[in-house]
Write a protein that holds these residues in place. Sequence first.
Motif, PDB file in Angstrom:
ATOM      1  N   MET A 124       0.807  -1.225   0.000  1.00 11.22           N
ATOM      2  CA  MET A 124       0.000   0.000   0.000  1.00 11.22           C
ATOM      3  C   MET A 124       0.837   1.271   0.000  1.00 11.22           C
ATOM      4  O   MET A 124       0.474   2.249  -0.632  1.00 11.22           O
ATOM      5  CB  MET A 124      -0.913   0.030   1.251  1.00 11.22           C
ATOM      6  N   GLY A 175      -8.865   1.750  -0.040  1.00  7.46           N
ATOM      7  CA  GLY A 175      -7.502   2.293   0.060  1.00  7.46           C
ATOM      8  C   GLY A 175      -7.078   3.016  -1.206  1.00  7.46           C
ATOM      9  O   GLY A 175      -5.884   3.231  -1.444  1.00  7.46           O
ATOM     10  N   ASP A 227     -19.955  -1.298  15.701  1.00  6.87           N
ATOM     11  CA  ASP A 227     -18.864  -1.964  16.429  1.00  6.87           C
ATOM     12  C   ASP A 227     -17.882  -2.671  15.486  1.00  6.87           C
ATOM     13  O   ASP A 227     -16.827  -3.141  15.937  1.00  6.87           O
ATOM     14  CB  ASP A 227     -19.441  -3.021  17.391  1.00  6.87           C
ATOM     15  N   PHE A 241     -11.066   3.762  12.279  1.00  5.69           N
ATOM     16  CA  PHE A 241     -11.135   2.474  11.596  1.00  5.69           C
ATOM     17  C   PHE A 241     -11.650   1.379  12.534  1.00  5.69           C
ATOM     18  O   PHE A 241     -12.078   0.319  12.090  1.00  5.69           O
ATOM     19  CB  PHE A 241      -9.736   2.081  11.068  1.00  5.69           C
ATOM     20  N   ALA A 242     -11.598   1.650  13.824  1.00  9.63           N
ATOM     21  CA  ALA A 242     -12.041   0.637  14.811  1.00  9.63           C
ATOM     22  C   ALA A 242     -13.557   0.481  14.808  1.00  9.63           C
ATOM     23  O   ALA A 242     -14.081  -0.509  15.315  1.00  9.63           O
ATOM     24  CB  ALA A 242     -11.577   1.012  16.208  1.00  9.63           C
ATOM     25  N   ARG A 272      -4.642   1.591  10.959  1.00 10.42           N
ATOM     26  CA  ARG A 272      -5.827   1.208  10.174  1.00 10.42           C
ATOM     27  C   ARG A 272      -6.594   0.096  10.885  1.00 10.42           C
ATOM     28  O   ARG A 272      -7.396  -0.592  10.265  1.00 10.42           O
ATOM     29  CB  ARG A 272      -5.400   0.708   8.792  1.00 10.42           C
ATOM     30  N   ALA A 273      -6.371  -0.082  12.177  1.00 10.91           N
ATOM     31  CA  ALA A 273      -7.081  -1.069  13.001  1.00 10.91           C
ATOM     32  C   ALA A 273      -6.847  -2.485  12.508  1.00 10.91           C
ATOM     33  O   ALA A 273      -7.761  -3.315  12.543  1.00 10.91           O
ATOM     34  CB  ALA A 273      -8.575  -0.750  13.062  1.00 10.91           C
ATOM     35  N   ARG A 325      -4.781 -10.455  10.550  1.00  4.75           N
ATOM     36  CA  ARG A 325      -6.238 -10.357  10.467  1.00  4.75           C
ATOM     37  C   ARG A 325      -6.859 -11.721  10.184  1.00  4.75           C
ATOM     38  O   ARG A 325      -7.970 -12.023  10.623  1.00  4.75           O
ATOM     39  CB  ARG A 325      -6.620  -9.364   9.370  1.00  4.75           C
ATOM     40  N   LEU A 357      -9.791  -4.321  19.614  1.00  4.05           N
ATOM     41  CA  LEU A 357      -9.370  -2.939  19.363  1.00  4.05           C
ATOM     42  C   LEU A 357      -9.414  -2.092  20.626  1.00  4.05           C
ATOM     43  O   LEU A 357      -8.709  -1.101  20.741  1.00  4.05           O
ATOM     44  CB  LEU A 357     -10.255  -2.329  18.275  1.00  4.05           C
ATOM     45  N   PRO A 389     -15.045  -3.012  12.841  1.00  2.75           N
ATOM     46  CA  PRO A 389     -13.974  -2.144  12.327  1.00  2.75           C
ATOM     47  C   PRO A 389     -14.043  -2.038  10.800  1.00  2.75           C
ATOM     48  O   PRO A 389     -14.502  -2.962  10.122  1.00  2.75           O
ATOM     49  CB  PRO A 389     -12.699  -2.863  12.775  1.00  2.75           C
ATOM     50  N   LEU A 416      -9.880  -3.493   5.572  1.00  2.00           N
ATOM     51  CA  LEU A 416      -9.041  -3.149   4.409  1.00  2.00           C
ATOM     52  C   LEU A 416      -9.129  -4.290   3.405  1.00  2.00           C
ATOM     53  O   LEU A 416      -9.463  -5.421   3.782  1.00  2.00           O
ATOM     54  CB  LEU A 416      -7.598  -2.975   4.860  1.00  2.00           C
ATOM     55  N   PRO A 417      -8.872  -4.031   2.150  1.00  2.00           N
ATOM     56  CA  PRO A 417      -8.906  -5.124   1.165  1.00  2.00           C
ATOM     57  C   PRO A 417      -7.895  -6.204   1.536  1.00  2.00           C
ATOM     58  O   PRO A 417      -6.820  -5.908   2.049  1.00  2.00           O
ATOM     59  CB  PRO A 417      -8.506  -4.440  -0.144  1.00  2.00           C
ATOM     60  N   LYS A 418      -8.298  -7.426   1.327  1.00  2.00           N
ATOM     61  CA  LYS A 418      -7.381  -8.515   1.647  1.00  2.00           C
ATOM     62  C   LYS A 418      -6.252  -8.602   0.595  1.00  2.00           C
ATOM     63  O   LYS A 418      -5.192  -9.135   0.869  1.00  2.00           O
ATOM     64  CB  LYS A 418      -8.149  -9.836   1.688  1.00  2.00           C
ATOM     65  N   GLU A 471      -5.115   6.246  -0.789  1.00  2.00           N
ATOM     66  CA  GLU A 471      -3.801   5.974  -0.204  1.00  2.00           C
ATOM     67  C   GLU A 471      -2.862   5.285  -1.206  1.00  2.00           C
ATOM     68  O   GLU A 471      -1.634   5.366  -1.074  1.00  2.00           O
ATOM     69  CB  GLU A 471      -3.975   5.061   1.020  1.00  2.00           C
ATOM     70  N   ALA A 524     -14.161  -5.487  18.086  1.00  2.00           N
ATOM     71  CA  ALA A 524     -14.188  -4.288  18.926  1.00  2.00           C
ATOM     72  C   ALA A 524     -13.485  -4.534  20.252  1.00  2.00           C
ATOM     73  O   ALA A 524     -12.814  -3.645  20.787  1.00  2.00           O
ATOM     74  CB  ALA A 524     -15.634  -3.863  19.160  1.00  2.00           C
TER      75      ALA A 524
END
Lengths: 796, 349
Positions: A127, B165, B311, B152-153, A162-163, A191, A227, B313, B316-318, B168, A224
């Motif tokens: 990114m 994204g 709640d 983002f949370a 970006r969490a 993730r 986070l 988050p 983002l793209p995988k 960015e 949540a």
Amino acid sequence: MDSLSGLSLTSHRGRIRWRLMGWGLGLLALALVSNTISGFIYTRQQLIHGKAELHTEVATTTARSIAELVHWNLQQLETLSSNMATHTLGAKEQETLARLLIKHNPSIAEITLLDDQGEQRFKLSPMDLFSAAQKANQKASLAFIKAIAGENYIGPVLTSERAVPYLTLAVPLRNSPVQVAGAVVARVEVRILWEMIGAISFGRGGYAYVVSDAGVLIAHKDAALVLKQTTMRNSAKLRRSFAQQGADPEPAEIGTGITGEQVLSTYAPLPDLGWVVVVEEPTVLALSELSRLQEFAGLLLALGLLVGAGIITIVSRKLTRPLRELQKDVGRIAAGELSHRATVATRDEVEDLANDFNKMAESLQASYENLEAKIRQRTQTVTTLYELSRAVNQSLELQIIIESVMAKMVEFFGFERVQVFLLNEQSEEFCLQAVHEPGNAKLLVPKSFKAGEGVVGRVGQSGEPLIFEDVRQDPRYAALSSSKVAKTTGIRFLAVFPIKTPERTYGTIVFDSLDARVLREGELRLLNAIFEHIGVAVEKARLFERIKEQGHRLAQLNEELQAANRAKSGFIAAVSHDLRTPLNIMIGNADLGKSEFFGALDADYKQAFSKISHHGRMVLKMVNDMLTLSRFEAKKMSLDVAPVALGELIEQAKSHVEYANRDKKLSVQWEVDGNLPELVTDPIKLEEILQNLIGNAFKFTPAGGITVRVRNREARVEFSVADTGIGIAPENVDKIFDEFEQVNKSRTGNHSGAGLGLAIVKKYLDLMQGDIAVESAPGQGSKFTFSLPHSVDLHS
Amino acid sequence: MLNRLVDGVGAWRHRFGQYLCMTPALRVRALAWPLCAVFLLTLPECLYAERVFNIASLNVADPYIVAFQGFKARMTELGYRDSQTVRYQYYNARSDEKLLRSFAQKMVQEKVDLIVTTSTVATLASAKAAEGSGIPVVFLSSGNPQALVNSFAGSGRNLAGISSGSVELTGKRFELLRTLFPKAKRVAMPLDPKGVNYKPIVSETAASAERLGFKIWEIGVANTEEIERASSFITRKSADAVFIAPDFRVTGEGAEFLIRQSLKEKLPLITSLLPNVRQGCLATYAADLFALGQQGAGLADKIFRGAKPGDLPVELPKKFALAFNTATAKAIDLKIPKDLLLLADKIFE
């Protein structure tokens, strides 16, 4: 019988069935509940044991998968590092290799190549674009230190801006097996770990999460919570897991979960990473089978009880049906149907009971019939006695009584003839007084018997009855009978009873019949009781006749006495009338003489005239009183009614008092109501009453005072004259209104009179519908109170 | 047996007679238990009836349909059967913002169960319309999620989704341009100055251009017509390359004009949207819209299962895709380096 029919034989209906139901269902419920509880406990243990195995399996599998994931990434880096080692440090090929790894492994967010000094040769990211200015020395970083030392490095899990969770991996870049030329550091996003953890679902609502050695939540299905940097440091189970670093010794332990609810939890450690995989399952859901089991057990319990109730109902119905039938039979018997019999045929105890009941009913029926007969007989006796008593008491005439009695005796006892012989005291013979023969055959019988002669005379003399059930067969009759009348008349039955009182015998009563008969004991008792009544009745009748005779004699004497009394009254009236004229002349001349009408007199003459006048007046008063009384006795006294103005009457009384008290020796008080009505009465007699009472007060009051009161009381006027005189003794109070009574003559002294004043007052007041009362005590004075109606009733 | 039957019938006749003699209140009570039993027996049918979810998709241009297709495909995989357990409505405003807002209001009025959007502008319109209605909004692709959420949370409101994204990635796209055209300096960039992504785009492009030595020629466009008109000005004399920024007017209806012009002028055209490469753009480095749609289906599923959108988050793209259109490259006489082709995820020919 009424009391039997009133028995509440159905008040306990259904009790046996309910008892059977209660006990049966109670025991059944106890058995079912015991079975359910024991089954519940066993199932719970088995369930938790099964859960423990499942949890352990899930936890260890998850831990293994996570370890494999991290190690796979680490392995990829090691492969990259090996491939890079074939190229010059920082060469384009190395960069391409890194880009290829990024392309094929999306979880790698960043790859940095460091030389042996920690200087960054390149940094790649899917990114971000990095410039040369962003290059930094990482010599001090733990990842570099570990990698340059030839070790692989696995960093802690952190969260990016970006969490996104990530961890840092570093591997050494080796030129040779012993020489490290640099380090490959990668930022690996985990993730996928979240997804892996989030995808874990087992049992009922079971989930997993991962906690780091610092007690911080790394992965959870609810991102949540991660986070928020949720920490689990306070969990005793987790502390134990970090301390032991082995498999969970107490899998599926019940405790508080990450969300605060009750859970079954099991952990599996990741020793290389220092993490712990925790699997939890809410107790409510995990043990929901138990709830279902409870529901099912409840259902079974209800079903069991229902079936049990049905069976018990059927059994109890079978048991109680003959009892109910028996109860109905008993009810019919109790209601008076004594001929009814129970018909239960169960060939058991109930049938025996029914047979016993039948026997009891038979006894009861017999007793009842016997009792009924006795009651009937007693009722007849009582009725007979009552009827005879009524006949006896209806009259005092002997003949009427005898005839009534005879008629009733024939009616009740069915005798063909009754004769009554009464004792003639002068001739001492029992003479025939009455005969009662309902039939047409008039039998000739002797009219009298001497005392001791024949059967009648014998009974009359002895006072004992003689009964011949069959005169033809009874030798006593032949021996006693003088008339032998039975032979001529064909009489078979003869009974002779005395008419007597305990003191004497008045006669005999003879019953006979053409048929022989036997008098039962009850009839004999009844007859004896009747003859006692008749004896008393005859005595009463005799007495009544005697009294009646004496009454006639007394009436005759009374008439003679009244005639004599009338003659006496006439004489007194005539004498009194004749005395009044000379007395008036004597008093008038004495008064004239005293007032010196005939010339001046000296004191002795005056005193003599005064005494003549005074005593003459006394005699005149006595004569007047006697005349008044004689008029009363001759019933010639009547009222002369007229309206009376009480004011005027009282004024006259006052003048009378003033005259009587002219020497002022007594104080006189008048208390007269202002609203006195006009009376309708005899004014002369009223004035006379007042003067009489006031005169008495002056007469018997040597000193002190007199009070006269006149008051209006509802429909009457009340007069009272009270003095402070000598008073009257209690024993004499009742006598003062009698004629010629003057109490305590020793005390009245010179005021003695004929004692007729108060008697006349009383008679006047009786005539005027008035009343009089006296209150007195010796030495304390007297108070005479009389009252009169506002209007005298001339019709009464 | 016959006697028992006769007795039984007699007993029921007696009971029916008793029932007829009852007061209305007692009759209701007598019927209450049988009615309850019937109700309980029929209750499971009511409880087990499957719910049908109504999902409305709001789009701003045709290229975004790919994301919605990915969404539907993944929803099917998750067990939501089209027309049985889920019903879809598709709305395409075709770059018309007024129409976009009216579609958003319509969806809310129809009380759909979920709104799925495929761009920041469509998401903003939907979120505004759905505010207070309780209808969750899932954005499948937002180039500028900062315009939608503070963190983002989690959005903290009825909004969840995936950041593409795209803004960015501007630096990566410029890096790609530099690799393809090392000599390029002037980059034409048509852009709506009133667009929701305008400021971050300008900021990001400025930073990246400076880092890589580009000079950005920003061309303001407010609608498709202006894009068409502006594209005619982009020539080899005025620009060395063209960049389609993540602006729906340019990536959507306007892309066609820019592609045509770049081909005519043989200018390399780097875009922000993967479908544009299929249309004729030279290359891009962007999230795969189909994959984003699939990813968004996972969020929708979580929401349908009870998760609160606020709640969740922002994801983002995988995976990002490096895509080239080799036909375009050939048309503009460009040879794509082999190492780049080696890294490429999609190549359109």
